[in-house]
Design an enzyme around this catalytic site. Structure first.
Site, mmCIF file in Angstrom:
data_model
loop_
_atom_site.group_PDB
_atom_site.id
_atom_site.type_symbol
_atom_site.label_atom_id
_atom_site.label_comp_id
_atom_site.label_asym_id
_atom_site.label_seq_id
_atom_site.Cartn_x
_atom_site.Cartn_y
_atom_site.Cartn_z
ATOM 1 N N GLU A 32 0.364 -7.121 22.309
ATOM 2 C CA GLU A 32 0.536 -6.007 22.771
ATOM 3 C C GLU A 32 0.250 -4.712 24.052
ATOM 4 O O GLU A 32 -0.974 -4.951 23.858
ATOM 5 C CB GLU A 32 1.295 -5.083 21.874
ATOM 6 C CG GLU A 32 0.654 -3.896 21.159
ATOM 7 C CD GLU A 32 1.077 -3.040 19.607
ATOM 8 O OE1 GLU A 32 1.919 -4.546 19.161
ATOM 9 O OE2 GLU A 32 0.304 -2.210 19.435
ATOM 10 N N HIS A 54 6.018 0.215 19.134
ATOM 11 C CA HIS A 54 4.483 0.888 18.539
ATOM 12 C C HIS A 54 4.931 1.964 18.669
ATOM 13 O O HIS A 54 4.255 3.055 18.704
ATOM 14 C CB HIS A 54 3.351 0.739 19.092
ATOM 15 C CG HIS A 54 2.386 0.553 17.693
ATOM 16 N ND1 HIS A 54 1.451 -0.217 17.842
ATOM 17 C CD2 HIS A 54 2.386 1.056 16.873
ATOM 18 C CE1 HIS A 54 0.548 -0.253 16.677
ATOM 19 N NE2 HIS A 54 1.288 1.006 16.288
ATOM 20 N N ILE A 55 5.841 2.359 17.494
ATOM 21 C CA ILE A 55 6.240 4.294 17.289
ATOM 22 C C ILE A 55 6.523 4.143 15.866
ATOM 23 O O ILE A 55 6.963 5.558 15.817
ATOM 24 C CB ILE A 55 7.709 4.726 18.385
ATOM 25 C CG1 ILE A 55 8.656 3.587 18.230
ATOM 26 C CG2 ILE A 55 7.290 4.254 20.054
ATOM 27 C CD1 ILE A 55 9.572 4.010 18.791
ATOM 28 N N ARG A 70 -1.821 -8.445 -2.260
ATOM 29 C CA ARG A 70 -2.855 -9.204 -2.757
ATOM 30 C C ARG A 70 -3.000 -8.734 -4.217
ATOM 31 O O ARG A 70 -3.763 -10.274 -5.151
ATOM 32 C CB ARG A 70 -4.366 -9.237 -1.761
ATOM 33 C CG ARG A 70 -5.308 -9.001 -0.870
ATOM 34 C CD ARG A 70 -5.438 -8.889 -0.125
ATOM 35 N NE ARG A 70 -6.087 -7.279 0.777
ATOM 36 C CZ ARG A 70 -6.305 -6.540 1.596
ATOM 37 N NH1 ARG A 70 -7.338 -7.860 1.413
ATOM 38 N NH2 ARG A 70 -5.996 -5.588 1.267
ATOM 39 N N GLY A 75 0.798 -0.807 -0.159
ATOM 40 C CA GLY A 75 0.444 -0.243 0.273
ATOM 41 C C GLY A 75 0.711 1.244 0.347
ATOM 42 O O GLY A 75 1.939 1.072 -0.393
ATOM 43 N N ARG A 76 0.040 2.376 0.496
ATOM 44 C CA ARG A 76 1.055 3.749 0.281
ATOM 45 C C ARG A 76 2.396 3.850 1.148
ATOM 46 O O ARG A 76 4.428 4.545 0.583
ATOM 47 C CB ARG A 76 0.321 4.582 1.009
ATOM 48 C CG ARG A 76 -0.836 5.279 0.678
ATOM 49 C CD ARG A 76 -2.066 6.457 1.066
ATOM 50 N NE ARG A 76 -2.556 5.201 2.182
ATOM 51 C CZ ARG A 76 -4.033 5.472 2.205
ATOM 52 N NH1 ARG A 76 -4.574 5.697 1.229
ATOM 53 N NH2 ARG A 76 -4.331 4.549 2.381
ATOM 54 N N ILE A 77 2.625 2.897 1.950
ATOM 55 C CA ILE A 77 4.245 3.063 3.339
ATOM 56 C C ILE A 77 4.168 1.877 2.620
ATOM 57 O O ILE A 77 5.803 1.879 2.465
ATOM 58 C CB ILE A 77 3.314 2.460 4.912
ATOM 59 C CG1 ILE A 77 2.748 3.659 5.473
ATOM 60 C CG2 ILE A 77 4.964 1.813 5.210
ATOM 61 C CD1 ILE A 77 2.256 3.249 6.324
ATOM 62 N N ILE A 84 6.543 -3.682 10.713
ATOM 63 C CA ILE A 84 5.976 -2.675 12.026
ATOM 64 C C ILE A 84 4.084 -2.414 11.167
ATOM 65 O O ILE A 84 3.622 -0.973 11.350
ATOM 66 C CB ILE A 84 6.161 -1.582 10.819
ATOM 67 C CG1 ILE A 84 6.390 -1.250 9.251
ATOM 68 C CG2 ILE A 84 7.752 -1.186 11.610
ATOM 69 C CD1 ILE A 84 6.455 0.479 8.180
ATOM 70 N N ALA A 85 3.343 -3.615 11.054
ATOM 71 C CA ALA A 85 2.180 -3.412 10.432
ATOM 72 C C ALA A 85 1.883 -4.167 11.262
ATOM 73 O O ALA A 85 1.500 -3.001 12.110
ATOM 74 C CB ALA A 85 1.925 -4.885 9.577
ATOM 75 N N ARG A 86 1.124 -4.778 12.222
ATOM 76 C CA ARG A 86 0.073 -5.615 13.691
ATOM 77 C C ARG A 86 0.827 -6.783 14.089
ATOM 78 O O ARG A 86 1.173 -7.924 13.056
ATOM 79 C CB ARG A 86 -0.944 -5.659 12.937
ATOM 80 C CG ARG A 86 -1.980 -4.828 12.121
ATOM 81 C CD ARG A 86 -2.579 -3.617 14.059
ATOM 82 N NE ARG A 86 -3.066 -2.225 14.153
ATOM 83 C CZ ARG A 86 -2.484 -1.510 14.173
ATOM 84 N NH1 ARG A 86 -1.268 -1.107 13.401
ATOM 85 N NH2 ARG A 86 -2.747 0.178 13.784
HETATM 86 C C1 8YV Z 1 -0.549 4.146 15.475
HETATM 87 C C2 8YV Z 1 -0.652 2.583 13.618
HETATM 88 O O1 8YV Z 1 -0.597 5.131 16.177
HETATM 89 O O2 8YV Z 1 -1.662 4.549 12.365
HETATM 90 C C3 8YV Z 1 -1.688 3.386 12.395
HETATM 91 O O3 8YV Z 1 -2.065 1.958 11.814
HETATM 92 O O4 8YV Z 1 -0.275 1.687 14.043
HETATM 93 C C4 8YV Z 1 -0.253 3.729 14.542
HETATM 94 O O5 8YV Z 1 0.221 5.247 13.541
HETATM 95 C C5 8YV Z 1 -1.406 3.520 16.242
HETATM 96 O O6 8YV Z 1 -2.628 2.585 15.925
HETATM 97 C C6 8YV Z 1 -2.019 4.193 18.114
HETATM 98 O O7 8YV Z 1 -3.531 4.789 16.892
#
Ligand code: 8YV
Length: 325
Positions: free
Chosen positions: A270, A288-289, A180, A157-159, A239-241
Site C-alpha cells: 500500500e 487504511h483508516i 500465538r 490482542g487488545r483489538i 484490518i491488521a497489515r
Molecule cells: C496508523 C495503524 O494510523 O496503529 C496502527 O498500527 O495501522 C494505524 O492506526 C497507521 O499505521 C499510520 O501510522
C-alpha cells in the site's frame, strides 16, 4: 542555558500537538506531508534526538547508522513493523508505539468493515449510483447473516478482544479465536471467546477477521491454501497489515467465489492496491483508516508526543517497545 534538543515530526500532525512539542524542543516538521524518501529522512534527522514517525517511515540499521544522535523514535501507530527493533536496541534508541488509545475505535471499524462486507454495502451502493436499480427483488444483494453467526478472530490482542466483545455481547455471535498464546480463562469468559487451532478457525468461521501483527512469521498467513479451507459462504476481513494476506491469491479466490466476500483496510505494498482487487465486485476496500477518528488520531499523536517528551526529559518513555541496557 543548555541547548534544547531538536526533533523531527516526519509527517503533518495536529497544530496543538506541534505546539506542545515546541514547548520542549526545537521542532522541524514535514508540513508538506509527503512521505520522505529514506535519504530525505536521514538528511532531516541530522542532529535530531527524536522523531515522530508513522507506518510509512522505515527505521532500520542503515538509518540508525546514519543518525548517531537519534535517541527516541515514536511511532504514531500501535503496529511497528516499520521498525527494526533489535537494530534500534543495539543502537541504544528507544522505540515507542501508541497502544490502548486506538483499541475501541479500531474494533468499531473492524466491525463496520465486517458488516459492510457481509451485507454487501458498497457493492449495492455502486449499483444504485450507477442507475441500475429499476425494481426490488427478493434476493437483491442478499448477503451473509452476521447476528448469531460464528466470528473467527486471528490475533487476540487488545483489538481482537474488543472485536470479540462486540460480536459476542452485541451480535450474539459464537466467537472462536486463534493466537500465538491462549488467553487466561477470565479474559476468555469476559470476551465469550473459545480458543481453537488455526485449521478449526478457518473451517468454522462465517466471518474471519485478522488482527495480528505483521512479522516474517505472519507473512501470507492467509494464502490460497488457507482460503481453500474456509467456507464458500465465508467473509474475510483484514484490518491488521498488508502482507498477512496474499492479495493475488485472495483476488483469485474472490473472482472464483471460493469465499463469498472480503473487506480490506490494508494491502500488500500500500498505497498501491493489487489491480485484480479493484476489478472484483465482492470486496470492500478502504485506505487504511481503521483508527481514523479525529479523537483517536489526536490521542495517538499526543501519546507519541508524550513519549518523546518523557524520554528526552526524564529518560523514561510512556509506552516503550524495547528496553535499553
Ligand atoms: C496508523 C495503524 O494510523 O496503529 C496502527 O498500527 O495501522 C494505524 O492506526 C497507521 O499505521 C499510520 O501510522
Amino acid at each position: 542555558m543548555t541547548k534544547r534538543p531538536s526533533i523531527l515530526i516526519a509527517r503533518n500532525i495536529f497544530p496543538d500537538v506541534v505546539a506542545r512539542l515546541r514547548e520542549h524542543f526545537e521542532v522541524e516538521s514535514n508540513d508538506t506531508d509527503g512521505v520522505l524518501s529514506p535519504q530525505e529522512l536521514v538528511a532531516r534527522l541530522q542532529g535530531k534526538a527524536g522523531v515522530l514517525t508513522t507506518g510509512s517511515e522505515k527505521v532500520d540499521a542503515a538509518l540508525l547508522a546514519a543518525c548517531p544522535q537519534l535517541k527516541v523514535v515514536a511511532n504514531i501507530a500501535v503496529g511497528y513493523n516499520n521498525f527494526d527493533v533489535p537494530a534500534m536496541t543495539a543502537a541504544g534508541v528507544v522505540a515507542t508505539n501508541t497502544p490502548d488509545v486506538l483499541t475501541e475505535t479500531t474494533a468499531d471499524f473492524g466491525f463496520a468493515l465486517l458488516m459492510a462486507t457481509a451485507r454487501r454495502l458498497t457493492e449495492s451502493e455502486h449499483f444504485l449510483r450507477a442507475g441500475q436499480w429499476n425494481r426490488w427483488a427478493l434476493d437483491m444483494f442478499a448477503g451473509a447473516e452476521v447476528n448469531g453467526s460464528t466470528l473467527g478472530i486471528l490475533g487476540m490482542g487488545r483489538i481482537g478482544q474488543a472485536i470479540a466483545r462486540r460480536g459476542a455481547h452485541g451480535f450474539g455471535m459464537k466467537v472462536i479465536y486463534n493466537n500465538r498464546s491462549r488467553l487466561d480463562a477470565a479474559t476468555e469468559a469476559e470476551c465469550k471467546a473459545s480458543y481453537v487451532d488455526k485449521a478449526t478457525l478457518l473451517r468454522e468461521a462465517d466471518h474471519l477477521i485478522l488482527v495480528l501483527p505483521y512479522s516474517a512469521e505472519s507473512h501470507h498467513a492467509i494464502s490460497a491454501a488457507e482460503i481453500a479451507q474456509m467456507k464458500p459462504t465465508a467473509t474475510l476481513i483484514n484490518i491488521a497489515r498488508g502482507g498477512i494476506v496474499d492479495d493475488a491469491a485472495l483476488a483469485q479466490a474472490l473472482r472464483e467465489k471460493r469465499i463469498a466476500a472480503a473487506g480490506l483496510d490494508v494491502f500488500e505494498g500500500e498505497p498501491k492496491v493489487h489491480p485484480d482487487l479493484l476489478t472484483v465486485p465482492n470486496v470492500v476496500l478502504t485506505p487504511h483508516i481503521a483508527s481514523a477518528t479525529i479523537a483517536t488520531r489526536k490521542a495517538m499523536a499526543n501519546l507519541a508526543a508524550d513519549n518523546v517528551i518523557a524520554f528526552l526529559t526524564t529518560g523514561r518513555a510512556v509506552t516503550p517497545i524495547n528496553t535499553l541496557a
